[in-house]
Design an enzyme around this catalytic site. Structure first.
Site, PDB file in Angstrom:
ATOM      1  N   HIS A   1     -10.059 138.177  36.485  1.00  0.00           N
ATOM      2  CA  HIS A   1     -10.983 137.744  37.572  1.00  0.00           C
ATOM      3  C   HIS A   1     -12.228 138.332  37.671  1.00  0.00           C
ATOM      4  CE1 HIS A   1      -6.835 136.238  39.203  1.00  0.00           C
ATOM      5  NE2 HIS A   1      -7.614 135.376  39.748  1.00  0.00           N
TER       6      HIS A   1
ATOM      7  N   HIS B   1     -10.090 130.752  31.307  1.00  0.00           N
ATOM      8  CA  HIS B   1      -8.862 130.998  30.377  1.00  0.00           C
ATOM      9  C   HIS B   1      -8.049 131.848  31.083  1.00  0.00           C
ATOM     10  CE1 HIS B   1      -9.987 128.856  26.966  1.00  0.00           C
ATOM     11  NE2 HIS B   1     -11.070 129.697  26.681  1.00  0.00           N
TER      12      HIS B   1
ATOM     13  N   HIS C   1     -16.687 128.909  31.326  1.00  0.00           N
ATOM     14  CA  HIS C   1     -15.597 128.160  31.625  1.00  0.00           C
ATOM     15  C   HIS C   1     -14.404 129.269  31.592  1.00  0.00           C
ATOM     16  CE1 HIS C   1     -15.693 129.056  27.213  1.00  0.00           C
ATOM     17  NE2 HIS C   1     -14.305 128.765  27.227  1.00  0.00           N
TER      18      HIS C   1
ATOM     19  N   GLU D   1      -4.676 133.351  24.167  1.00  0.00           N
ATOM     20  CA  GLU D   1      -6.010 132.678  25.021  1.00  0.00           C
ATOM     21  C   GLU D   1      -5.322 131.006  25.376  1.00  0.00           C
ATOM     22  OE1 GLU D   1     -10.391 132.482  23.778  1.00  0.00           O
ATOM     23  OE2 GLU D   1      -9.770 130.508  23.344  1.00  0.00           O
TER      24      GLU D   1
ATOM     25  N   CYS E   1     -17.615 126.263  23.296  1.00  0.00           N
ATOM     26  CA  CYS E   1     -17.286 127.508  24.293  1.00  0.00           C
ATOM     27  C   CYS E   1     -18.659 128.136  24.926  1.00  0.00           C
ATOM     28  CB  CYS E   1     -16.652 128.265  23.947  1.00  0.00           C
ATOM     29  SG  CYS E   1     -14.855 127.670  23.358  1.00  0.00           S
TER      30      CYS E   1
HETATM   31 ZN   LIG Z   1     -12.640 129.259  25.691  1.00  0.00          ZN
END
Ligand SMILES: [Zn+2]
Length: 121
Positions: free
Chosen positions: A63, A27, A25, A100, A21
Protein backbone atom coordinates in the site's frame (compact mmCIF):
# COMPACT_ATOMS: atom_id res chain seq x y z
CA UNK A 1 14.11 -30.52 0.10
CA UNK A 2 12.30 -27.23 -0.38
CA UNK A 3 9.48 -25.32 1.22
CA UNK A 4 7.66 -22.36 -0.26
CA UNK A 5 5.65 -19.56 1.31
CA UNK A 6 3.66 -16.82 -0.35
CA UNK A 7 2.55 -13.30 0.49
CA UNK A 8 0.47 -10.79 -1.47
CA UNK A 9 0.72 -7.01 -1.46
CA UNK A 10 -0.75 -4.10 -3.41
CA UNK A 11 1.13 -1.01 -4.50
CA UNK A 12 1.10 1.93 -6.88
CA UNK A 13 3.86 2.15 -9.46
CA UNK A 14 5.04 4.14 -12.47
CA UNK A 15 7.92 3.47 -14.86
CA UNK A 16 9.36 6.74 -16.22
CA UNK A 17 9.63 6.74 -20.01
CA UNK A 18 7.84 3.42 -20.44
CA UNK A 19 5.36 3.42 -23.34
CA UNK A 20 2.58 1.80 -21.30
CA UNK A 21 3.53 1.97 -17.61
CA UNK A 22 4.70 5.60 -17.29
CA UNK A 23 1.46 6.75 -15.66
CA UNK A 24 0.71 6.00 -12.04
CA UNK A 25 -1.18 2.70 -11.80
CA UNK A 26 -1.53 -0.19 -9.39
CA UNK A 27 -0.59 -3.84 -9.21
CA UNK A 28 -1.26 -6.74 -6.91
CA UNK A 29 2.06 -8.50 -6.35
CA UNK A 30 2.48 -12.05 -5.16
CA UNK A 31 5.82 -13.01 -3.65
CA UNK A 32 6.93 -16.60 -3.38
CA UNK A 33 9.99 -17.50 -1.33
CA UNK A 34 11.62 -20.92 -1.52
CA UNK A 35 13.86 -22.18 1.27
CA UNK A 36 16.03 -25.26 0.76
CA UNK A 37 17.54 -27.50 3.36
CA UNK A 38 17.25 -30.76 5.20
CA UNK A 39 14.39 -31.67 7.44
CA UNK A 40 15.63 -32.30 10.93
CA UNK A 41 13.16 -33.79 13.37
CA UNK A 42 10.70 -33.99 10.47
CA UNK A 43 10.72 -30.24 9.73
CA UNK A 44 12.90 -28.16 7.39
CA UNK A 45 11.67 -24.92 8.96
CA UNK A 46 8.42 -23.77 10.50
CA UNK A 47 6.26 -22.26 7.73
CA UNK A 48 5.11 -19.58 10.16
CA UNK A 49 8.67 -18.37 10.74
CA UNK A 50 9.43 -18.13 7.04
CA UNK A 51 6.16 -16.32 6.38
CA UNK A 52 6.81 -13.91 9.24
CA UNK A 53 10.17 -12.98 7.74
CA UNK A 54 8.70 -12.58 4.27
CA UNK A 55 5.88 -10.43 5.69
CA UNK A 56 8.42 -8.17 7.38
CA UNK A 57 10.25 -7.72 4.09
CA UNK A 58 7.07 -6.99 2.13
CA UNK A 59 5.44 -4.68 4.72
CA UNK A 60 7.43 -1.54 3.74
CA UNK A 61 6.16 -1.92 0.16
CA UNK A 62 2.51 -2.77 0.81
CA UNK A 63 0.00 0.00 0.00
CA UNK A 64 2.73 2.46 -0.94
CA UNK A 65 3.70 4.38 -4.06
CA UNK A 66 6.73 2.41 -5.24
CA UNK A 67 7.75 5.21 -7.58
CA UNK A 68 8.64 7.25 -4.47
CA UNK A 69 10.88 4.45 -3.17
CA UNK A 70 12.69 3.35 -6.33
CA UNK A 71 13.79 5.40 -9.37
CA UNK A 72 12.45 2.66 -11.67
CA UNK A 73 10.21 0.22 -9.77
CA UNK A 74 10.09 -2.56 -12.35
CA UNK A 75 9.20 -6.08 -11.30
CA UNK A 76 12.91 -6.94 -11.70
CA UNK A 77 14.01 -4.13 -9.37
CA UNK A 78 11.40 -5.09 -6.77
CA UNK A 79 12.30 -8.78 -6.92
CA UNK A 80 15.96 -7.91 -6.39
CA UNK A 81 15.15 -5.70 -3.42
CA UNK A 82 12.88 -8.31 -1.81
CA UNK A 83 15.36 -11.13 -2.41
CA UNK A 84 18.28 -9.11 -1.01
CA UNK A 85 16.45 -8.13 2.16
CA UNK A 86 14.96 -11.58 2.70
CA UNK A 87 18.32 -13.23 2.13
CA UNK A 88 19.72 -11.22 5.03
CA UNK A 89 16.99 -12.54 7.34
CA UNK A 90 16.22 -16.03 6.07
CA UNK A 91 18.77 -18.87 6.31
CA UNK A 92 18.62 -21.27 3.37
CA UNK A 93 16.78 -18.88 1.04
CA UNK A 94 17.06 -20.40 -2.43
CA UNK A 95 14.92 -18.20 -4.67
CA UNK A 96 12.29 -15.51 -4.82
CA UNK A 97 9.61 -15.23 -7.46
CA UNK A 98 7.61 -12.01 -7.77
CA UNK A 99 4.36 -12.06 -9.70
CA UNK A 100 3.09 -8.79 -11.13
CA UNK A 101 -0.63 -9.38 -11.43
CA UNK A 102 -1.28 -12.67 -13.19
CA UNK A 103 0.62 -14.42 -15.92
CA UNK A 104 3.99 -12.74 -15.45
CA UNK A 105 6.74 -13.05 -12.91
CA UNK A 106 10.41 -12.39 -12.27
CA UNK A 107 12.46 -14.99 -10.47
CA UNK A 108 15.94 -14.86 -9.07
CA UNK A 109 18.15 -17.09 -7.03
CA UNK A 110 19.50 -15.82 -3.73
CA UNK A 111 23.00 -16.40 -5.09
CA UNK A 112 22.38 -13.79 -7.80
CA UNK A 113 21.95 -11.05 -5.21
CA UNK A 114 24.93 -9.07 -4.04
CA UNK A 115 24.93 -8.94 -0.26
CA UNK A 116 25.05 -5.14 -0.31
CA UNK A 117 22.07 -4.57 -2.63
CA UNK A 118 20.27 -1.36 -1.76
CA UNK A 119 16.90 -1.39 -0.05
CA UNK A 120 13.99 0.99 -0.61
CA UNK A 121 14.54 4.67 0.10
ZN1 LIG B 1 2.60 -1.94 -14.42
Amino acid sequence: MRIRVQEVFDAATALPGHDRCAGLHGHTYTVEAVVAGRASGGVLEDFREVRRRLREVVAPLDHTDLSLKFPYPSCEVLALDICARLKAAQPGLERVRLWEGEGKWVELEAGEVAAAAAGPR
